[in-house]
Design an enzyme around this catalytic site. Structure first.
Site, PDB file in Angstrom:
ATOM      1  N   ALA A 280       0.829  -1.207   0.000  1.00 45.93           N
ATOM      2  CA  ALA A 280       0.000   0.000   0.000  1.00 45.93           C
ATOM      3  C   ALA A 280       0.866   1.260   0.000  1.00 45.93           C
ATOM      4  O   ALA A 280       0.586   2.225  -0.724  1.00 45.93           O
ATOM      5  CB  ALA A 280      -0.930   0.000   1.211  1.00 45.93           C
ATOM      6  N   TYR A 281       1.917   1.235   0.800  1.00 49.14           N
ATOM      7  CA  TYR A 281       2.810   2.388   0.891  1.00 49.14           C
ATOM      8  C   TYR A 281       3.514   2.637  -0.437  1.00 49.14           C
ATOM      9  O   TYR A 281       3.544   3.768  -0.947  1.00 49.14           O
ATOM     10  CB  TYR A 281       3.826   2.148   2.002  1.00 49.14           C
ATOM     11  CG  TYR A 281       4.835   3.248   2.185  1.00 49.14           C
ATOM     12  CD1 TYR A 281       4.458   4.491   2.683  1.00 49.14           C
ATOM     13  CD2 TYR A 281       6.180   3.043   1.885  1.00 49.14           C
ATOM     14  CE1 TYR A 281       5.391   5.495   2.874  1.00 49.14           C
ATOM     15  CE2 TYR A 281       7.121   4.035   2.074  1.00 49.14           C
ATOM     16  CZ  TYR A 281       6.718   5.264   2.565  1.00 49.14           C
ATOM     17  OH  TYR A 281       7.644   6.263   2.741  1.00 49.14           O
ATOM     18  N   ALA A 282       4.075   1.587  -1.021  1.00 48.48           N
ATOM     19  CA  ALA A 282       4.781   1.737  -2.295  1.00 48.48           C
ATOM     20  C   ALA A 282       3.833   2.194  -3.397  1.00 48.48           C
ATOM     21  O   ALA A 282       4.209   3.011  -4.249  1.00 48.48           O
ATOM     22  CB  ALA A 282       5.458   0.428  -2.682  1.00 48.48           C
TER      23      ALA A 282
ATOM     24  N   SER B 229       1.209   4.063  -3.031  1.00 46.79           N
ATOM     25  CA  SER B 229       0.936   5.491  -2.835  1.00 46.79           C
ATOM     26  C   SER B 229       2.109   6.341  -3.316  1.00 46.79           C
ATOM     27  O   SER B 229       1.919   7.425  -3.888  1.00 46.79           O
ATOM     28  CB  SER B 229       0.634   5.781  -1.358  1.00 46.79           C
ATOM     29  OG  SER B 229       1.796   5.715  -0.545  1.00 46.79           O
TER      30      SER B 229
END
Length: 245
Positions: A153-155, A157
């Site tokens: 999810a972080y990557a 974003s």
């Protein structure tokens, strides 16, 4: 310092970690800095004091980066206190970790609200208000290349952040404003250490040929370069990771 006396920077997420290091680094070059925070006013005030000690001027301002009205007030404060805006460094972000199969959609939405919508809000204001000769510096991550499990999810974003950065650089043609992103590798901040065993920390540190984690000051040096002297670096993603990716 003389070259930057009168230059004004907004640093989002400036209350700690990389944001604080960036604010202090700009202070050493004589910038006036608006230290933005989301929830840590006391820590933001400590950062502001460090900026002043380093040779700059500073005020603090709170607000949700995804709230356009709150962030407009931060930009208003910069113009009211210091007369304009030359540099916007958007370090603020969140990094909940979980495998894609297990991550709650509510968490996914929260990551994208802060990291993607927040970048869009800040960049939109910066595009409207940064003066000629200025710079916008967003934050991506080297995980977009490292593909570390649990960072999906972080990557994702931050992939969106890179797209916004590269397109905005081209949309500001003729304005003499550079737009770049810094993509740090594993960096020794509270956000990085949270939830990790020492074994995991050591393994990740070993990914770099230099054999260590990055320090916030390492990233701050790259930001200072993009904020000031790097006028011919535009529309780029600069990986600051010691060779880990």
């Amino acid at each position: 310092m003389a070259d930057n006396a009168g230059r004004v920077a907004i640093v989002t997420g400036g209350s700690g970690g990389i944001g604080r290091a960036v604010a202090e680094r700009l202070g050493t070059e004589g910038y006036s800095v608006v230290v933005h925070y989301a929830g840590g006013k006391e820590r933001a005030e400590e950062t502001a004091a460090a900026v002043v000690k380093a040779g700059g001027r500073a005020v603090v301002a709170g607000g949700d980066v995804a709230d356009e009205r709150a962030m407009a007030e931060v930009f208003d404060l910069a113009e009211r206190e210091f007369g304009g805006i030359d540099v916007v460094v958007h370090t603020a972000g969140i990094m909940p970790l979980a495998p894609i199969a297990d991550l709650e959609l509510e968490t996914f939405d929260r990551v994208h609200r802060t990291n993607v919508r927040g970048t869009f809000v800040v960049d939109q204001l910066a595009a409207r208000r940064v003066r000629a000769g200025g710079a916008i510096v967003n934050f991506s991550t080297s995980v977009t290349r490292l593909q570390i499990p649990s960072y999906g999810a972080y990557a994702a974003s931050k992939g969106a952040v890179e797209a916004l950065t590269l397109i905005l650089a081209r949309e500001l043609r003729g304005r003499d404003i550079t737009v770049n992103a810094v993509a740090p590798g594993p960096t020794a901040t509270p956000l990085f250490f949270e939830g990790k065993t020492q074994e995991a920390i050591d393994r990740i540190a070993g990914m770099s040929p230099l054999g260590r984690l990055g320090e916030p000051r390492d990233v701050a040096e790259a930001v200072a370069f993009l904020a000031g002297p790097a006028r011919w670096v535009n529309g780029q993603v600069l990986f600051v990771n010691g060779g880990a990716a």
